[in-house]
Motif scaffolding. Structure first.
Motif, mmCIF file in Angstrom:
data_model
loop_
_atom_site.group_PDB
_atom_site.id
_atom_site.type_symbol
_atom_site.label_atom_id
_atom_site.label_comp_id
_atom_site.label_asym_id
_atom_site.label_seq_id
_atom_site.Cartn_x
_atom_site.Cartn_y
_atom_site.Cartn_z
ATOM 1 N N PHE A 1 0.822 -1.204 0.000
ATOM 2 C CA PHE A 1 0.000 0.000 0.000
ATOM 3 C C PHE A 1 0.862 1.262 0.000
ATOM 4 O O PHE A 1 0.543 2.259 -0.655
ATOM 5 C CB PHE A 1 -0.947 -0.005 1.202
ATOM 6 N N GLY A 2 1.969 1.223 0.733
ATOM 7 C CA GLY A 2 2.854 2.383 0.794
ATOM 8 C C GLY A 2 3.496 2.701 -0.542
ATOM 9 O O GLY A 2 3.507 3.858 -0.987
ATOM 10 N N PHE A 3 4.003 1.675 -1.216
ATOM 11 C CA PHE A 3 4.663 1.888 -2.497
ATOM 12 C C PHE A 3 3.654 2.297 -3.576
ATOM 13 O O PHE A 3 3.937 3.179 -4.390
ATOM 14 C CB PHE A 3 5.394 0.609 -2.927
ATOM 15 N N SER A 4 2.481 1.646 -3.588
ATOM 16 C CA SER A 4 1.517 1.939 -4.644
ATOM 17 C C SER A 4 0.961 3.350 -4.533
ATOM 18 O O SER A 4 0.578 3.952 -5.548
ATOM 19 C CB SER A 4 0.369 0.922 -4.605
ATOM 20 N N SER A 5 0.900 3.899 -3.320
ATOM 21 C CA SER A 5 0.361 5.250 -3.144
ATOM 22 C C SER A 5 1.424 6.338 -3.265
ATOM 23 O O SER A 5 1.099 7.520 -3.394
ATOM 24 C CB SER A 5 -0.304 5.374 -1.767
ATOM 25 N N SER A 6 2.697 5.958 -3.251
ATOM 26 C CA SER A 6 3.770 6.950 -3.214
ATOM 27 C C SER A 6 3.805 7.892 -4.420
ATOM 28 O O SER A 6 4.071 9.090 -4.246
ATOM 29 C CB SER A 6 5.134 6.265 -3.040
ATOM 30 N N PRO A 7 3.569 7.425 -5.664
ATOM 31 C CA PRO A 7 3.607 8.391 -6.780
ATOM 32 C C PRO A 7 2.610 9.530 -6.622
ATOM 33 O O PRO A 7 2.865 10.653 -7.083
ATOM 34 C CB PRO A 7 3.273 7.513 -7.999
ATOM 35 N N ILE A 8 1.477 9.253 -5.962
ATOM 36 C CA ILE A 8 0.448 10.285 -5.816
ATOM 37 C C ILE A 8 0.939 11.423 -4.936
ATOM 38 O O ILE A 8 0.889 12.602 -5.310
ATOM 39 C CB ILE A 8 -0.846 9.666 -5.230
ATOM 40 N N TRP A 9 1.445 11.074 -3.720
ATOM 41 C CA TRP A 9 1.862 12.154 -2.829
ATOM 42 C C TRP A 9 3.190 12.781 -3.255
ATOM 43 O O TRP A 9 3.428 13.965 -3.012
ATOM 44 C CB TRP A 9 1.898 11.690 -1.371
ATOM 45 N N ILE A 10 4.059 12.018 -3.919
ATOM 46 C CA ILE A 10 5.292 12.605 -4.436
ATOM 47 C C ILE A 10 4.963 13.641 -5.515
ATOM 48 O O ILE A 10 5.523 14.750 -5.529
ATOM 49 C CB ILE A 10 6.230 11.515 -4.998
#
Length: 435
Positions: free
Chosen positions: A175-184
């Motif tokens: 979940f952390g990796f898959s959501s990271s592009p959004i907040w980055i």
């Protein structure tokens, strides 16, 4: 290693709960903090950074590929450092190296202009070579050393519950990796790419303090045993329960299991990286719009998380050879779906296949090596495996692109992948647990 205990501010033996659970939390955070050095963390910066440096997409991609390949050649040395100095110091210096590199990345335009002015030369080679060096450091410290040290540390603190512990870590990281592009991407849009990298660097410096305080090398150094077990007291009982034999890297490489499992994990890195990098082009070549291409990742992630959760939980009781063959089936499904993408079964096969592979990857890459080869040389062994994975991920975008530019189709990649998987199916028949 005794010195690490003397310089420790936090003593695991005095923890009110088994300290391995603290290791699970901080080790998982450690892998998460490697995102700036992972492909998923770098890719969001591609367009603004290449434009600021005056590089084409191919030039920027080639700099990334070369830096990644070079890092794969030296990551094995980091595994030796892990065995010699332990997770605490290796992860601490990897975190600081990653933070320093991110600061340098944020000043890459200024450094490039300074070098151009000094040499009185406006060639594209200057930012290209500069980014190649920075990508090497990013990939080596982030994807390589910090990830390896954090994951290995978790596996060392657990034995019979290793699968269950890896289940919690894998789900959190998925979940952390898959959501990271959004907040980055949100940070980049609001603050710009330079400040985004600096914020990450500051965060890593703060995390390095947690690494120094909470990362611990082995439970035995603190009078504890893996899983919090208190039943075994003699050294012979401790070692005998954990593994019958502690393999060196050379001994591990002489076993068939090392190569079959390592090559299957490398194939996963190759296929997923190439698919992700060229997903829009791959689907467009078969007449699909961009929206259809992007939409496959969510259901694929659901499959991967489901497989990882279920089979991590069961891995303490099931043979890993079964997992290897299930992962091979996933690879074959993905390759068939890739080859017949325009057919009714193409997209479902592709989604199911790469989801199954991704799920079993998180299980086998963490659990197989300590179970098969023991813990004493785990760093050297996983460092060598990591070099396979990094090299495969570095070569994938270029090989996919070469096949398409040469044959105007990606089909050759699918056929080669299918042939490689058939080879692994037969080669793995005798890939048994060396213990």
């Amino acid at each position: 290693m005794a010195q690490s205990k003397k310089s420790s501010f936090i003593e695991p033996s005095k923890s009110p709960i088994f300290y391995g659970y603290v290791i699970l939390v901080v080790g998982t955070i450690g892998v998460y903090c490697s995102i700036p050095g992972q492909t998923i963390g770098v890719s969001v910066f591609t367009d603004p950074v290449k434009d600021a440096l005056g590089l084409s997409r191919n030039q920027f991609s080639n700099a990334y590929m070369i830096g990644t390949i070079v890092s794969s050649m030296v990551i094995g040395r980091a595994g030796v450092w892990f065995d010699k100095y332990g997770a605490r110091y290796v992860a601490f210096f990897a975190t600081l190296t990653l933070a320093t590199t991110l600061f340098l990345c944020s000043w890459s335009v200024q450094m490039s202009e300074f070098i151009k002015n000094t040499l009185n030369n406006n060639t594209w080679w200057i930012p290209f070579l500069l980014m190649t060096c920075l990508f090497f450091l990013l990939r080596f410290a982030g994807q390589g050393v910090l990830t390896m040290a954090s994951r290995n540390m978790i596996m060392i603190w657990f034995d019979k519950n290793r699968g269950k512990v890896n289940m919690f870590s894998s789900v959190a990281l998925s979940f952390g990796f898959s959501s990271s592009p959004i907040w980055i991407n949100t940070i980049i849009d609001i603050k710009g790419w330079e400040l985004a990298w600096r914020y990450f660097a500051i965060g890593l410096i703060l995390f390095s303090v947690l690494v120094y305080l909470f990362y611990k090398n082995k439970p035995e150094e603190h009078g504890l045993l893996p899983d919090g077990d208190k039943a075994r007291t003699t050294p012979e009982e401790k070692r005998g329960k954990l593994a019958n034999k502690q393999f060196t890297l050379k001994e591990a490489m002489n076993t068939r299991s090392f190569w079959m499992y390592g090559l299957m994990l490398a194939f996963n890195s190759f296929f997923i990286t190439g698919l992700t990098f060229h997903i829009v082009s791959i689907f467009a070549s078969e007449g699909f719009p961009k929206a259809d291409a992007i939409s496959i990742f969510l259901p694929g992630s659901v499959v991967a998380v489901s497989v990882s959760t279920i089979f991590n939980w069961l891995s303490d009781r099931l043979p890993l050879k079964l997992y290897l063959y299930l992962m091979l089936i996933g690879g074959i499904l993905a390759s068939v779906g890739f080859l017949f993408l325009a057919s009714p079964v193409g997209v479902p096969f592709l989604i199911a296949g790469f989801g199954i592979m991704g799920g079993f990857f998180s299980v086998l890459n963490a659990i197989a090596w300590p179970r098969f080869y023991g813990r004493d040389h785990l760093g050297a062994i996983t460092g060598k495996v990591m070099s396979f994975l990094i090299l495969a991920s570095a070569l994938a975008p270029s090989i996919f692109s070469l096949c398409f530019s040469t044959f105007n189709s990606y089909s050759l990649v699918g056929y080669l992948g299918l042939a490689f998987l058939v080879f692994l199916v037969f080669g793995s028949l005798k890939a048994n647990n060396p213990q």
